[in-house]
Design a protein around this motif. Structure first.
Motif, PDB file in Angstrom:
ATOM      1  N   GLN A   1      53.188  25.765 -16.899  1.00  0.00           N
ATOM      2  CA  GLN A   1      53.302  26.299 -15.532  1.00  0.00           C
ATOM      3  C   GLN A   1      53.803  25.264 -14.534  1.00  0.00           C
ATOM      4  OE1 GLN A   1      49.506  28.063 -14.453  1.00  0.00           O
ATOM      5  NE2 GLN A   1      49.426  29.121 -16.430  1.00  0.00           N
ATOM      6  N   ILE A   2      54.206  24.113 -15.058  1.00  0.00           N
ATOM      7  CA  ILE A   2      54.487  23.026 -14.107  1.00  0.00           C
ATOM      8  C   ILE A   2      55.690  23.339 -13.214  1.00  0.00           C
ATOM      9  CG2 ILE A   2      55.761  21.563 -15.776  1.00  0.00           C
ATOM     10  CD1 ILE A   2      53.822  19.390 -14.089  1.00  0.00           C
ATOM     11  N   HIS A   3      56.747  23.894 -13.798  1.00  0.00           N
ATOM     12  CA  HIS A   3      57.936  24.133 -12.977  1.00  0.00           C
ATOM     13  C   HIS A   3      57.713  25.295 -12.011  1.00  0.00           C
ATOM     14  CE1 HIS A   3      62.018  23.454 -11.772  1.00  0.00           C
ATOM     15  NE2 HIS A   3      62.317  24.721 -11.982  1.00  0.00           N
ATOM     16  N   SER A   4      57.081  26.366 -12.499  1.00  0.00           N
ATOM     17  CA  SER A   4      56.850  27.497 -11.592  1.00  0.00           C
ATOM     18  C   SER A   4      55.919  27.088 -10.448  1.00  0.00           C
ATOM     19  CB  SER A   4      56.289  28.698 -12.361  1.00  0.00           C
ATOM     20  OG  SER A   4      55.078  28.337 -12.983  1.00  0.00           O
ATOM     21  N   THR A   5      54.940  26.231 -10.751  1.00  0.00           N
ATOM     22  CA  THR A   5      54.045  25.770  -9.680  1.00  0.00           C
ATOM     23  C   THR A   5      54.827  24.926  -8.669  1.00  0.00           C
ATOM     24  OG1 THR A   5      52.234  25.689 -11.265  1.00  0.00           O
ATOM     25  CG2 THR A   5      51.887  24.538  -9.189  1.00  0.00           C
ATOM     26  N   ALA A   6      55.672  24.031  -9.187  1.00  0.00           N
ATOM     27  CA  ALA A   6      56.472  23.186  -8.280  1.00  0.00           C
ATOM     28  C   ALA A   6      57.344  24.067  -7.382  1.00  0.00           C
ATOM     29  CB  ALA A   6      57.322  22.214  -9.087  1.00  0.00           C
ATOM     30  N   LEU A   7      57.908  25.128  -7.952  1.00  0.00           N
ATOM     31  CA  LEU A   7      58.760  26.025  -7.154  1.00  0.00           C
ATOM     32  C   LEU A   7      57.962  26.738  -6.074  1.00  0.00           C
ATOM     33  CD1 LEU A   7      61.073  27.687  -9.840  1.00  0.00           C
ATOM     34  CD2 LEU A   7      61.788  26.263  -7.906  1.00  0.00           C
ATOM     35  N   SER A   8      56.751  27.149  -6.431  1.00  0.00           N
ATOM     36  CA  SER A   8      55.992  27.896  -5.425  1.00  0.00           C
ATOM     37  C   SER A   8      55.478  26.955  -4.327  1.00  0.00           C
ATOM     38  CB  SER A   8      54.914  28.763  -6.085  1.00  0.00           C
ATOM     39  OG  SER A   8      53.664  28.206  -5.961  1.00  0.00           O
ATOM     40  N   VAL A   9      55.114  25.720  -4.707  1.00  0.00           N
ATOM     41  CA  VAL A   9      54.748  24.729  -3.681  1.00  0.00           C
ATOM     42  C   VAL A   9      55.951  24.472  -2.769  1.00  0.00           C
ATOM     43  CG1 VAL A   9      54.243  22.261  -3.346  1.00  0.00           C
ATOM     44  CG2 VAL A   9      52.986  23.568  -5.067  1.00  0.00           C
ATOM     45  N   MET A  10      57.108  24.333  -3.394  1.00  0.00           N
ATOM     46  CA  MET A  10      58.325  24.044  -2.629  1.00  0.00           C
ATOM     47  C   MET A  10      58.578  25.142  -1.594  1.00  0.00           C
ATOM     48  SD  MET A  10      60.794  21.967  -2.124  1.00  0.00           S
ATOM     49  CE  MET A  10      61.162  20.863  -3.472  1.00  0.00           C
ATOM     50  N   SER A  11      58.418  26.403  -2.002  1.00  0.00           N
ATOM     51  CA  SER A  11      58.747  27.472  -1.048  1.00  0.00           C
ATOM     52  C   SER A  11      57.770  27.447   0.129  1.00  0.00           C
ATOM     53  CB  SER A  11      58.788  28.836  -1.731  1.00  0.00           C
ATOM     54  OG  SER A  11      57.512  29.160  -2.160  1.00  0.00           O
ATOM     55  N   GLN A  12      56.535  27.033  -0.142  1.00  0.00           N
ATOM     56  CA  GLN A  12      55.559  26.897   0.951  1.00  0.00           C
ATOM     57  C   GLN A  12      56.012  25.799   1.943  1.00  0.00           C
ATOM     58  OE1 GLN A  12      51.832  25.709  -0.747  1.00  0.00           O
ATOM     59  NE2 GLN A  12      50.774  25.715   1.215  1.00  0.00           N
ATOM     60  N   TRP A  13      56.460  24.679   1.403  1.00  0.00           N
ATOM     61  CA  TRP A  13      56.885  23.574   2.271  1.00  0.00           C
ATOM     62  C   TRP A  13      58.186  23.913   2.994  1.00  0.00           C
ATOM     63  CZ3 TRP A  13      55.024  18.249   2.745  1.00  0.00           C
ATOM     64  CH2 TRP A  13      53.754  18.078   2.191  1.00  0.00           C
ATOM     65  N   LEU A  14      59.066  24.646   2.315  1.00  0.00           N
ATOM     66  CA  LEU A  14      60.359  24.969   2.942  1.00  0.00           C
ATOM     67  C   LEU A  14      60.214  26.048   4.023  1.00  0.00           C
ATOM     68  CD1 LEU A  14      62.913  24.831  -0.037  1.00  0.00           C
ATOM     69  CD2 LEU A  14      62.431  23.100   1.706  1.00  0.00           C
ATOM     70  N   ALA A  15      59.059  26.669   4.073  1.00  0.00           N
ATOM     71  CA  ALA A  15      58.837  27.682   5.123  1.00  0.00           C
ATOM     72  C   ALA A  15      58.640  27.024   6.489  1.00  0.00           C
ATOM     73  CB  ALA A  15      57.613  28.532   4.778  1.00  0.00           C
ATOM     74  N   ILE A  16      58.391  25.722   6.489  1.00  0.00           N
ATOM     75  CA  ILE A  16      58.207  24.993   7.753  1.00  0.00           C
ATOM     76  C   ILE A  16      59.597  24.620   8.301  1.00  0.00           C
ATOM     77  CG2 ILE A  16      57.134  22.942   8.816  1.00  0.00           C
ATOM     78  CD1 ILE A  16      55.120  24.890   7.486  1.00  0.00           C
ATOM     79  N   PRO A  17      59.811  24.800   9.615  1.00  0.00           N
ATOM     80  CA  PRO A  17      61.127  24.412  10.160  1.00  0.00           C
ATOM     81  C   PRO A  17      61.425  22.937   9.849  1.00  0.00           C
ATOM     82  CG  PRO A  17      59.838  25.621  11.793  1.00  0.00           C
ATOM     83  CD  PRO A  17      58.925  25.380  10.627  1.00  0.00           C
ATOM     84  N   ASP A  18      62.656  22.682   9.378  1.00  0.00           N
ATOM     85  CA  ASP A  18      63.012  21.323   8.931  1.00  0.00           C
ATOM     86  C   ASP A  18      62.760  20.254   9.985  1.00  0.00           C
ATOM     87  OD1 ASP A  18      63.729  21.772   6.348  1.00  0.00           O
ATOM     88  OD2 ASP A  18      65.854  22.097   6.758  1.00  0.00           O
TER      89      ASP A  18
END
Ligand SMILES: CCCCC/C=C\C/C=C\C=C\CC(=O)SCCNC(=O)CCNC(=O)[C@H](O)C(C)(C)COP(=O)(O)OP(=O)(O)OC[C@H]1O[C@@H](n2cnc3c(N)ncnc32)[C@H](O)[C@@H]1OP(=O)(O)O
Length: 292
Positions: free
Chosen positions: A221-238
């Motif tokens: 599950q490591i890659h899918s978890t990394a992707l879902s964490v990433m989408s959470q962080w990318l939801a913040i305005p850059d």
């Protein structure tokens, strides 16, 4: 040629960017890969996955570091990407850390060149404007751990063999102050004091407990978890996230930037000592004999 710390330096022979593969991925994004750094772009999501591929153990040789620095520069300058997932293509190993062969039996000029590249990769990763998520799918000692520590979030695969930590003292060497600063910022002073002095390598459960990693998940599950964490962080305005990241990290990075040349001189004189050379050679020999 590549830009290292604002200086243009010639790539050493053997690091041939001409040998890069540049193709288009399915989503139209440019896919590029050097010999040892694979980049899998997902342009639609704004994410690039970097896979370290320097078998057998992803040790950070000068050539490998140079390729990685160039790759990060390209991604940082490409507005398509807002996030990087850093992971390994070598089964069971995230990275064995600095390449001991770069620090043994070479001359002072080589040590200085090598150390500048080590500083550069740390600065590039630590100060990256992008979101960096480490998907740690293997053992991650010393410099391997440091690379993970530069990331904004660390996911570790749940395997007791995948230990992570700054184990420099076990080699008879000392973690430089900026390795220490990065660790203190991550796990706090007391835990870092103990971990550094004892050269602790933490298995996943302990790594999570001490705060060395943010999440431990089953390996598949490591890659899918990394992707879902990433989408959470990318939801913040850059702009808000980037300025906040800079506010949190600038003092630590400036500490090195201001003392960069002195740090190189310290490293060169330390690593050139006969006693240190002997310790490193003994350690390398032990690694080699482990199999026999
Ligand atoms: C006062 C002033 C102070 C200034 C600062 C001064 C000094 C600071 C200097 C340096 C800081 C350094 C930080 C580092 O990163 S040092 C590197 C530390 N790394 C390690 O300790 C990891 C060592 N490796 C391992 O534990 C295992 O290899 C590993 C768990 C990663 C994988 O185990 P596995 O069983 O799969 O593989 P092995 O058989 O052990 O290894 C295969 C092969 O690879 C060679 N090798 C392993 N690690 C390294 C390495 N870091 N560099 C170079 N080569 C490495 C190993 O010898 C085997 O080679 P061979 O036998 O197949 O030839």
């Amino acid at each position: 040629m590549a830009l290292l710390a604002g200086r243009t330096v010639l790539l050493r022979a053997g690091v041939r960017l001409g040998a890069e593969a540049a193709t288009r991925g399915g989503n139209g994004a440019r896919r590029f890969a050097s010999h040892r750094v694979l980049v899998e772009p997902d342009a639609a999501a704004g994410i690039a996955t970097i896979k370290l591929k320097n078998p057998p153990v992803n040790s950070l040789s000068l050539e490998f570091l140079t390729e990685l620095i160039i790759c990060l520069e390209k991604l940082e300058n490409d507005k398509t990407f807002r996030g990087i997932i850093l992971t390994s293509d070598c089964p069971g190993i995230f990275s064995a850390g600095l390449d001991l062969r770069e620090m043994c039996g070479k001359n002072p000029a080589h040590y200085a060149e090598y150390w500048r590249a080590v500083q550069e990769i740390w600065l590039k990763l630590y100060l990256s404007n992008m979101v960096l998520v480490a998907a740690i799918n293997g053992a991650s000692p010393a410099g391997g751990c440091l690379m993970a520590l530069t990331c904004d979030y660390r996911v570790l695969a749940d395997n007791p063999r995948y230990r992570i930590g700054l184990n420099e003292t076990l080699l008879g060497i000392i973690a430089p102050f900026w390795f220490k600063d990065n660790l203190v910022n991550t796990i706090g002073h007391r835990a870092a004091d103990r971990a550094l002095q004892l050269g602790l390598l933490f298995p996943p459960t302990e790594a999570l407990q001490v705060g060395m990693v943010d999440q431990v998940v089953p390996e598949d599950q490591i890659h899918s978890t990394a992707l879902s964490v990433m989408s959470q962080w990318l939801a913040i305005p850059d702009h808000a996230r980037q300025l906040t990241k800079s506010m949190m990290r600038k003092a630590t990075a400036d500490h090195l930037i201001k003392q960069r040349e002195a740090d190189i001189q310290n490293f060169v004189s330390f690593i050139s000592k006969d006693s240190i050379q002997k310790s490193l050679q003994v350690y390398l020999e032990k690694l080699k004999q482990k199999k026999h």
